[in-house]
Scaffold this motif. Structure first.
Motif, PDB file in Angstrom:
ATOM      1  N   HIS A 110      47.655  53.197  47.228  1.00  0.00           N
ATOM      2  CA  HIS A 110      48.890  52.404  47.132  1.00  0.00           C
ATOM      3  C   HIS A 110      49.052  51.629  48.437  1.00  0.00           C
ATOM      4  N   ARG A 142      51.188  50.762  42.506  1.00  0.00           N
ATOM      5  CA  ARG A 142      50.483  49.477  42.457  1.00  0.00           C
ATOM      6  C   ARG A 142      49.697  49.275  43.751  1.00  0.00           C
ATOM      7  N   LYS A 154      43.482  43.956  46.702  1.00  0.00           N
ATOM      8  CA  LYS A 154      44.063  44.915  45.757  1.00  0.00           C
ATOM      9  C   LYS A 154      42.965  45.686  45.035  1.00  0.00           C
ATOM     10  N   LYS A 190      53.876  50.047  37.147  1.00  0.00           N
ATOM     11  CA  LYS A 190      54.041  49.170  35.983  1.00  0.00           C
ATOM     12  C   LYS A 190      54.776  49.827  34.826  1.00  0.00           C
ATOM     13  N   THR A 224      44.916  47.020  38.202  1.00  0.00           N
ATOM     14  CA  THR A 224      45.259  45.708  38.763  1.00  0.00           C
ATOM     15  C   THR A 224      45.673  44.695  37.705  1.00  0.00           C
ATOM     16  N   LEU A 227      49.752  42.772  37.013  1.00  0.00           N
ATOM     17  CA  LEU A 227      50.662  42.918  38.151  1.00  0.00           C
ATOM     18  C   LEU A 227      51.419  41.617  38.388  1.00  0.00           C
TER      19      LEU A 227
END
Length: 483
Positions: A110, A142, A154, A190, A224, A227
């Motif tokens: 994270h 995320r 990411k 999410k 991913t 997002l």
């Protein structure tokens, strides 16, 4: 041993209190210290550690003020490097608290400094993990919030998260309790569950990110995907948590200053302050100070302030229900909005009694709205819900205009047109209407009750669009129109 979750619904945030043999630990505390100090005084326990799972982005933690008040040591896991004194624990290190042990598990993903803390009971049995934003119920943190802190992407962070989950968390026993930092409603994941704690074995069975047969590449792709940009205040809160902040009592005392209408108006002009009206939405619609913004205290107040007021140092003046000014200032400070200058003493009634000008926004029922639609009197409908909500079901004639992205999309509207706004309940749409009103849009109508009541009116079924599928590609495309 005592373990207590202290859950704050408006932030969907969980702090934790652990006590054993007269010693205590607090994990991820909120900004205000008074509730924790009162708890310690009541139990007579000595606070030994204040543990931070990572640099929080969605709220400002109370660790610094709490350490000053108690002398407790602030503990981070590896790689944190804040700009104040802390104890940087090593991966695998054990912290003794009374008769129990807390083991540090460095779980980057994270963020790079993210750590999980494993609590072992008096017998040495693994009892619970405090996962911060590494593992939620139904989801994981995320991996895109820390990418501006360096060259890491990411996808890199998602890869670290995959390793952390499988090497540090999934090998633990199924009966270990999972205590995450957030539940449903948080933007740190999410699709978080509405439950606020559960068993690790249940998560291994139902959490998509813990599938035993998932490859690293599949994990990175799924974590991913879809997002959306984080709220703009996230990076600012993370920096405050890393660098430090003003004492909460100083912030509170400044904000609690009562102002009569003349002083309130003069200060607004002198400081270019934003007037933030947090009253009931129907009261705001009926009468409010011109150019003030509505964000109701009884909704998701602090997250919407953080998402919509882009300058975290913006001077603020408050119009609040009687007796709730301190609550407003406290909740603003939780997301880093520390520059409250005072509140209107006597509320809007005092403003009116002083002969000051007021403004209003037309508020209509869903039935009135439907009748006007059926008569052809409504030309522009703005659905202020999220793109995913809009895709699931909406009026054919409506345009999606998400409140989340209003500042970036306001120029798409025409100030000469009349707009009917709705959301799910009437809360978000009135926020949007107040912002538009303050920016010079004069012809606005808010639909009270929102989509939940519009669906039950006598609008023709042909007026509704109900897609049956929402692929990730469709969602990404819809969100992309606003960012």
């Amino acid at each position: 041993m005592k373990v207590e979750q202290i859950y704050t619904g408006c932030l969907a945030q969980g702090a934790y209190y652990i006590e054993s043999a007269g010693e205590a630990v607090i994990i991820d505390p909120l900004r205000e210290t008074k509730p924790y100090l009162e708890k310690l005084e009541k139990t007579g326990a000595k606070l030994k550690y204040i543990i931070e799972t990572h640099f929080h982005a969605d709220f400002v933690s109370g660790h610094i003020d709490l350490a000053r008040a108690t002398g407790a040591t602030i503990v981070y896991g590896p790689m944190a490097q804040p700009e104040y004194d802390v104890y940087s624990a090593k991966d695998g290190e054990e912290l003794l608290v009374g008769d129990v042990v807390i083991k540090v598990l460095h779980t980057p993903g994270h963020t790079m400094e993210s750590s999980t803390f494993l609590l072992r009971d008096e017998s040495g049995k693994d009892y619970a993990i405090f996962t911060g934003d590494t593992l939620f119920l139904g989801d994981v943190g995320r991996p895109d919030l820390a990418i501006k802190q360096g060259s890491v992407t990411k996808e890199d962070l998602a890869g670290y998260l995959f390793d952390s989950l499988r090497e540090k968390i999934m090998p633990l026993a199924d009966d270990v309790i999972v205590y995450p930092a957030h539940g449903a409603g948080s933007a740190c994941g999410k699709n978080l569950s509405k439950e606020t704690f559960g068993l690790l074995g249940e998560q291994k069975a139902v959490n998509y990110a813990l599938r035993a047969d998932m490859t690293r590449e599949e994990f990175i792709q799924e974590v991913t995907a879809g997002l959306t940009p984080p709220p703009q205040y996230f990076a600012k809160n993370a920096m405050m948590n890393k660098a430090g902040y003003e004492n909460f009592e100083t912030v509170l005392n400044q904000g609690k200053r009562p102002l009569d209408p003349a002083a309130f108006e003069a200060l607004a002009e002198a400081e270019e302050a934003l007037v933030l009206d947090v009253r009931d939405r129907n009261d705001f619609s009926a009468a409010h100070i011109p150019n003030s913004i509505f964000i109701g205290i009884d909704g998701q107040f602090a997250p919407w302030v953080g998402a919509l007021i882009t300058d975290i140092r913006q001077p603020l003046l408050i119009v609040a229900p009687e007796g709730r000014a301190e609550e407003v200032i406290t909740r603003l400070s939780r997301v880093g909005y520390d520059n409250t200058l005072g509140y209107l003493e006597g509320g809007i009634e005092a403003w009116v009694a002083a002969g000051k000008e007021t403004d209003a926004i037309e508020n209509v029922s869903a039935d009135t709205f439907a009748a006007r639609v059926n008569k052809g009197l409504v030309d522009n409908i703005l659905d202020t819900r999220k793109p995913t909500e809009f895709l699931s079901e909406h009026l054919d004639a409506a345009t999606n205009f998400p409140l989340d992205y209003i500042n970036a999309n306001m120029d798409k509207l025409n100030r000469n047109e009349t707009y009917y706004l709705h959301c799910g309940s009437g809360y978000r749409s009135l926020i949007a209407a107040s912002i538009l009103r303050a920016r010079g849009f004069e012809h606005l109508v808010n639909v009270e009750g929102g989509w939940g009541t519009i669906k039950n009116t006598d609008l023709a079924k042909s007026d509704f669009v109900c897609p049956t599928t929402m692929s990730q590609e469709v969602i990404d495309q819809a969100v992309g129109e606003f960012i």
